[in-house]
Design a protein around this motif. Structure first.
Motif, mmCIF file in Angstrom:
data_model
loop_
_atom_site.group_PDB
_atom_site.id
_atom_site.type_symbol
_atom_site.label_atom_id
_atom_site.label_comp_id
_atom_site.label_asym_id
_atom_site.label_seq_id
_atom_site.Cartn_x
_atom_site.Cartn_y
_atom_site.Cartn_z
ATOM 1 N N ASN A 29 -9.657 63.215 59.850
ATOM 2 C CA ASN A 29 -8.983 62.325 58.911
ATOM 3 C C ASN A 29 -9.955 61.367 58.219
ATOM 4 O O ASN A 29 -9.659 60.842 57.145
ATOM 5 N N HIS A 30 -11.109 61.135 58.848
ATOM 6 C CA HIS A 30 -12.074 60.175 58.297
ATOM 7 C C HIS A 30 -13.167 60.833 57.459
ATOM 8 O O HIS A 30 -14.012 60.122 56.903
ATOM 9 N N VAL A 31 -13.156 62.143 57.348
ATOM 10 C CA VAL A 31 -14.214 62.820 56.579
ATOM 11 C C VAL A 31 -14.265 62.336 55.128
ATOM 12 O O VAL A 31 -15.355 62.020 54.619
ATOM 13 N N PRO A 32 -13.124 62.235 54.409
ATOM 14 C CA PRO A 32 -13.198 61.732 53.033
ATOM 15 C C PRO A 32 -13.745 60.298 52.959
ATOM 16 O O PRO A 32 -14.397 59.938 51.969
ATOM 17 N N PHE A 54 -7.554 70.574 55.281
ATOM 18 C CA PHE A 54 -6.862 71.712 55.878
ATOM 19 C C PHE A 54 -6.643 71.473 57.371
ATOM 20 O O PHE A 54 -5.533 71.632 57.886
ATOM 21 N N ALA A 55 -7.707 71.082 58.059
ATOM 22 C CA ALA A 55 -7.590 70.821 59.499
ATOM 23 C C ALA A 55 -6.661 69.651 59.775
ATOM 24 O O ALA A 55 -5.866 69.677 60.725
ATOM 25 N N SER A 56 -6.733 68.634 58.935
ATOM 26 C CA SER A 56 -5.908 67.445 59.131
ATOM 27 C C SER A 56 -4.426 67.753 58.979
ATOM 28 O O SER A 56 -3.598 67.269 59.762
ATOM 29 N N LEU A 57 -4.070 68.577 57.984
ATOM 30 C CA LEU A 57 -2.664 68.906 57.771
ATOM 31 C C LEU A 57 -2.079 69.697 58.936
ATOM 32 O O LEU A 57 -0.875 69.639 59.196
ATOM 33 N N ILE A 58 -2.926 70.413 59.642
ATOM 34 C CA ILE A 58 -2.461 71.137 60.823
ATOM 35 C C ILE A 58 -2.428 70.217 62.040
ATOM 36 O O ILE A 58 -1.427 70.129 62.755
ATOM 37 N N LEU A 59 -3.530 69.501 62.276
ATOM 38 C CA LEU A 59 -3.620 68.669 63.476
ATOM 39 C C LEU A 59 -2.690 67.459 63.431
ATOM 40 O O LEU A 59 -2.282 66.954 64.481
ATOM 41 N N MET A 175 -4.812 71.860 49.676
ATOM 42 C CA MET A 175 -4.708 72.681 50.887
ATOM 43 C C MET A 175 -3.268 72.915 51.330
ATOM 44 O O MET A 175 -3.039 73.592 52.339
ATOM 45 N N ALA A 176 -2.306 72.369 50.601
ATOM 46 C CA ALA A 176 -0.907 72.495 51.020
ATOM 47 C C ALA A 176 -0.468 73.952 51.094
ATOM 48 O O ALA A 176 0.117 74.383 52.096
ATOM 49 N N ASN A 203 3.825 87.872 80.866
ATOM 50 C CA ASN A 203 3.993 86.421 80.943
ATOM 51 C C ASN A 203 3.065 85.773 79.934
ATOM 52 O O ASN A 203 1.957 85.393 80.254
ATOM 53 N N PRO A 204 3.509 85.657 78.671
ATOM 54 C CA PRO A 204 2.612 85.196 77.624
ATOM 55 C C PRO A 204 2.376 83.704 77.678
ATOM 56 O O PRO A 204 3.232 82.931 78.076
ATOM 57 N N ALA A 205 1.180 83.322 77.275
ATOM 58 C CA ALA A 205 0.961 81.887 77.055
ATOM 59 C C ALA A 205 1.775 81.472 75.853
ATOM 60 O O ALA A 205 1.941 82.257 74.919
ATOM 61 N N PRO A 206 2.320 80.255 75.839
ATOM 62 C CA PRO A 206 3.062 79.804 74.670
ATOM 63 C C PRO A 206 2.146 79.798 73.471
ATOM 64 O O PRO A 206 1.037 79.283 73.529
ATOM 65 N N SER A 207 2.598 80.372 72.379
ATOM 66 C CA SER A 207 1.733 80.534 71.217
ATOM 67 C C SER A 207 1.446 79.202 70.554
ATOM 68 O O SER A 207 2.344 78.420 70.282
ATOM 69 N N VAL A 208 0.165 78.937 70.295
ATOM 70 C CA VAL A 208 -0.226 77.760 69.547
ATOM 71 C C VAL A 208 -0.464 78.201 68.125
ATOM 72 O O VAL A 208 -1.475 78.801 67.801
ATOM 73 N N THR A 209 0.474 77.966 67.249
ATOM 74 C CA THR A 209 0.413 78.444 65.886
ATOM 75 C C THR A 209 -0.569 77.597 65.106
ATOM 76 O O THR A 209 -0.331 76.439 64.864
ATOM 77 N N SER A 210 -1.678 78.182 64.736
ATOM 78 C CA SER A 210 -2.693 77.428 64.011
ATOM 79 C C SER A 210 -3.493 78.374 63.155
ATOM 80 O O SER A 210 -3.250 79.562 63.094
ATOM 81 N N SER A 211 -4.491 77.793 62.510
ATOM 82 C CA SER A 211 -5.312 78.608 61.650
ATOM 83 C C SER A 211 -6.177 79.531 62.464
ATOM 84 O O SER A 211 -6.485 79.278 63.585
#
Length: 211
Positions: A29-32, A54-59, A175-176, A203-211
């Motif tokens: 968030n502080h990169v800009p 892009f990373a910020s909108l996901i995280l 990046m939207a 027995n799947p791990a819960p999916s972490v939906t990300s890039s």
């Protein structure tokens, strides 16, 4: 991994993942700010700022934080009896979000030279204590072939898709659209993989939906 190391990992997994999430979220968030592009329109910022956006909108998304709590609960509660696993998962999920919140506002305080214990910190710490255990317990519940296990495993991809509908990334961000596409594709693929895995009795791990 030895049983002792496995038990130790189950204890520290939630806090470690929370610390990583909170610190990385604050940093991107502080990169800009570091690049001197805060006053520049979001769509006109440079490549590094766009990557950070892009990373910020996901995280920054609620589903991403929920995913960490669910994953922490799964790691802590797997291979245990249902009641014991859910209890361990609840503790891990709560700790994951508490540590994530502490790390996020702690990093903000260090970078901005601001106070750590503010209203926002208190608000999200309370939210972490209230929601984290439930999410962690859901993560521990991801056991086939019961319906509850399937629903628990689908919690994260369903939540990610729902957020894209109710609270999508701001349209002024370049990046939207990439974020929306990434999350939607990841949610669909994750759902298909979970249903296939559950159908085979895995027995799947819960999916972490990300890039």
């Amino acid at each position: 991994m030895t049983p002792r190391l496995d038990r130790m990992w189950r204890v520290v997994a939630g806090p470690l993942m929370g610390l990583a999430l909170g610190a990385i979220d604050s940093i991107v968030n502080h990169v800009p700010v570091w690049l001197g592009e805060v006053g520049t329109a979001r769509a006109e910022r440079g490549g590094w700022s766009q990557a950070a956006e892009f990373a910020s909108l996901i995280l920054d998304a609620g589903w991403a934080w929920a995913a960490v709590a669910v994953l922490a609960g799964w790691l802590s509660g797997r291979d245990s009896r249902p009641a014991t696993g859910m209890l361990r998962g609840a503790v891990a999920g709560g700790l994951a979000l508490v540590f994530a919140t502490a790390a996020y506002y702690g990093a903000d305080a260090v970078i901005d030279g601001d106070v750590w214990w503010g209203m926002a910190t208190q608000y999200w710490l309370i939210g972490s204590v209230l929601l984290g255990p439930a999410l962690g317990a859901a993560g521990a519940l991801t056991r086939p072939p019961c319906l509850a296990g399937i629903l628990a495993a689908l919690l994260v991809p369903a939540g990610a898709a729902l957020q894209m509908v109710i609270l999508p990334p701001p349209t002024e961000s370049l990046m939207a659209q990439p974020v929306r596409l990434t999350v939607w594709i990841s949610a669909v693929v994750s759902t298909v993989l979970i249903l296939c895995k559950m159908g085979r009795g895995g027995n799947p791990a819960p999916s972490v939906t990300s890039s």
